[in-house]
Design a protein around this motif. Structure first.
Motif, PDB file in Angstrom:
ATOM      1  N   GLU A  55      34.216  33.556  71.668  1.00  0.00           N
ATOM      2  CA  GLU A  55      33.037  33.099  70.930  1.00  0.00           C
ATOM      3  C   GLU A  55      31.752  33.405  71.692  1.00  0.00           C
ATOM      4  OE1 GLU A  55      36.542  30.774  69.559  1.00  0.00           O
ATOM      5  OE2 GLU A  55      35.715  31.221  71.534  1.00  0.00           O
ATOM      6  N   TYR A  56      31.771  33.235  72.997  1.00  0.00           N
ATOM      7  CA  TYR A  56      30.580  33.541  73.792  1.00  0.00           C
ATOM      8  C   TYR A  56      30.358  35.044  73.881  1.00  0.00           C
ATOM      9  CZ  TYR A  56      27.319  33.662  77.735  1.00  0.00           C
ATOM     10  OH  TYR A  56      26.227  33.889  78.542  1.00  0.00           O
ATOM     11  N   PRO A  61      26.186  34.095  66.165  1.00  0.00           N
ATOM     12  CA  PRO A  61      25.485  32.806  66.242  1.00  0.00           C
ATOM     13  C   PRO A  61      26.426  31.639  66.546  1.00  0.00           C
ATOM     14  CG  PRO A  61      24.773  34.048  64.311  1.00  0.00           C
ATOM     15  CD  PRO A  61      25.957  34.766  64.870  1.00  0.00           C
ATOM     16  N   HIS A  62      25.861  30.610  67.150  1.00  0.00           N
ATOM     17  CA  HIS A  62      26.519  29.329  67.401  1.00  0.00           C
ATOM     18  C   HIS A  62      27.842  29.458  68.171  1.00  0.00           C
ATOM     19  CE1 HIS A  62      23.503  27.932  64.621  1.00  0.00           C
ATOM     20  NE2 HIS A  62      24.021  28.639  63.638  1.00  0.00           N
ATOM     21  N   ASP A  65      29.448  25.948  69.270  1.00  0.00           N
ATOM     22  CA  ASP A  65      30.021  25.186  68.161  1.00  0.00           C
ATOM     23  C   ASP A  65      31.342  25.806  67.703  1.00  0.00           C
ATOM     24  OD1 ASP A  65      27.777  23.631  68.350  1.00  0.00           O
ATOM     25  OD2 ASP A  65      26.795  24.449  66.566  1.00  0.00           O
ATOM     26  N   ARG A  66      31.387  27.125  67.637  1.00  0.00           N
ATOM     27  CA  ARG A  66      32.621  27.788  67.203  1.00  0.00           C
ATOM     28  C   ARG A  66      33.729  27.608  68.240  1.00  0.00           C
ATOM     29  NH1 ARG A  66      32.210  33.088  67.067  1.00  0.00           N
ATOM     30  NH2 ARG A  66      30.126  33.310  67.998  1.00  0.00           N
ATOM     31  N   TYR A  87      27.513  18.193  64.818  1.00  0.00           N
ATOM     32  CA  TYR A  87      26.610  19.078  64.078  1.00  0.00           C
ATOM     33  C   TYR A  87      27.061  19.317  62.639  1.00  0.00           C
ATOM     34  CZ  TYR A  87      30.278  21.884  66.225  1.00  0.00           C
ATOM     35  OH  TYR A  87      31.494  22.334  66.670  1.00  0.00           O
ATOM     36  N   ASP A  88      28.176  18.712  62.216  1.00  0.00           N
ATOM     37  CA  ASP A  88      28.633  18.851  60.833  1.00  0.00           C
ATOM     38  C   ASP A  88      27.941  17.791  59.975  1.00  0.00           C
ATOM     39  OD1 ASP A  88      30.250  20.982  61.371  1.00  0.00           O
ATOM     40  OD2 ASP A  88      32.133  19.869  61.317  1.00  0.00           O
ATOM     41  N   ARG A 125      30.997  17.146  72.422  1.00  0.00           N
ATOM     42  CA  ARG A 125      31.408  18.309  71.645  1.00  0.00           C
ATOM     43  C   ARG A 125      32.195  17.915  70.414  1.00  0.00           C
ATOM     44  NH1 ARG A 125      27.883  21.030  71.841  1.00  0.00           N
ATOM     45  NH2 ARG A 125      29.098  22.315  70.424  1.00  0.00           N
ATOM     46  N   HIS A 210      21.316  25.603  77.049  1.00  0.00           N
ATOM     47  CA  HIS A 210      20.992  24.538  76.103  1.00  0.00           C
ATOM     48  C   HIS A 210      19.497  24.501  75.801  1.00  0.00           C
ATOM     49  CE1 HIS A 210      24.964  22.864  75.738  1.00  0.00           C
ATOM     50  NE2 HIS A 210      25.082  22.688  77.038  1.00  0.00           N
ATOM     51  N   ALA A 213      18.754  27.119  73.268  1.00  0.00           N
ATOM     52  CA  ALA A 213      19.197  26.664  71.945  1.00  0.00           C
ATOM     53  C   ALA A 213      18.218  25.638  71.376  1.00  0.00           C
ATOM     54  CB  ALA A 213      20.600  26.076  72.045  1.00  0.00           C
TER      55      ALA A 213
END
Length: 217
Positions: A55-56, A61-62, A65-66, A87-88, A125, A210, A213
């Protein structure tokens, strides 16, 4: 399984147990929840694990979160748990209420949440809503009660975070974007000032990530 075993399972993927509670009806946990567990980064191991993740590395994007959704599933599935993410939404889950109800986090003098181990670096998280009632540790006392110097109260160079006022987000953002805010771009000076935070081991690269972001970069 015990809470210690659950914590070990979370740490295996880069997370750690940051609090747990037996939710009441007013806590807005999913139906059937016997224990609600809060998960946050396992510092300082977390950052190296995350930046090696697909994911990184995919530059989409995001990434955090993923990554969180993928790894939290490996912890929750064996327990038939329901994963909840801050964040949902909307509606958004009441993570701050859950944190304070856990007896491991409290409101600090400047209003930010402070954690017994992470200090002002606490972040969540995910939460796991579990159909099993775990034995919980006794509630602790806020470290702010024994902090003599309270550096968090005066650490913000523009007073955006201070006792007795709401967080002045526009002033904070304006300062960070200015040349004078270079130090803040490496991580919030208020969060870094906390004596508990200083012992937590969060990597400077993570704090900078962070902040980018936060600025929407």
């Amino acid at each position: 399984m015990t809470l210690d075993q659950l914590d070990a399972a979370a740490r295996a993927v880069g997370l750690a147990l940051c609090g747990a509670l037996h939710p009441k009806p007013e806590d807005s946990a999913p139906d059937g929840t016997q224990t609600l567990v809060l998960l946050g980064p396992d510092e300082p191991r977390f950052w190296d694990i995350f930046i090696a993740s697909p994911e990184y590395c995919d530059r989409q994007p995001h990434p955090l979160d993923r990554w969180s959704k993928r790894v939290v599933a490996t912890v929750s599935a064996p327990l038939n748990g329901t994963a909840i993410f801050p964040y949902d939404g909307p509606p958004y889950a009441p993570f701050l209420r859950w944190a304070e109800r856990s007896g491991a986090s409290w409101s600090s003098p400047i209003g930010l949440l402070v954690h017994r181990r992470a200090g002002l670096f606490i972040s969540f998280r995910a939460a796991l809503a579990l159909p099993v009632r775990f034995d919980l540790p006794a509630a602790e006392v806020s470290p702010c009660q024994t902090c003599d110097t309270r550096p968090c109260e005066t650490a913000c160079p523009v007073g955006a975070l201070a006792p007795g006022q709401e967080y002045d987000v526009p002033a904070c953002v304006a300062h960070i974007r200015s040349p004078e805010g270079a130090a803040c771009r490496e991580g919030c000076l208020v969060r870094r000032s906390c004596p508990i935070s200083a012992k937590f081991g969060r990597r400077a690269e993570q704090s900078a990530f962070h902040m980018r972001a936060f600025l929407g970069e």
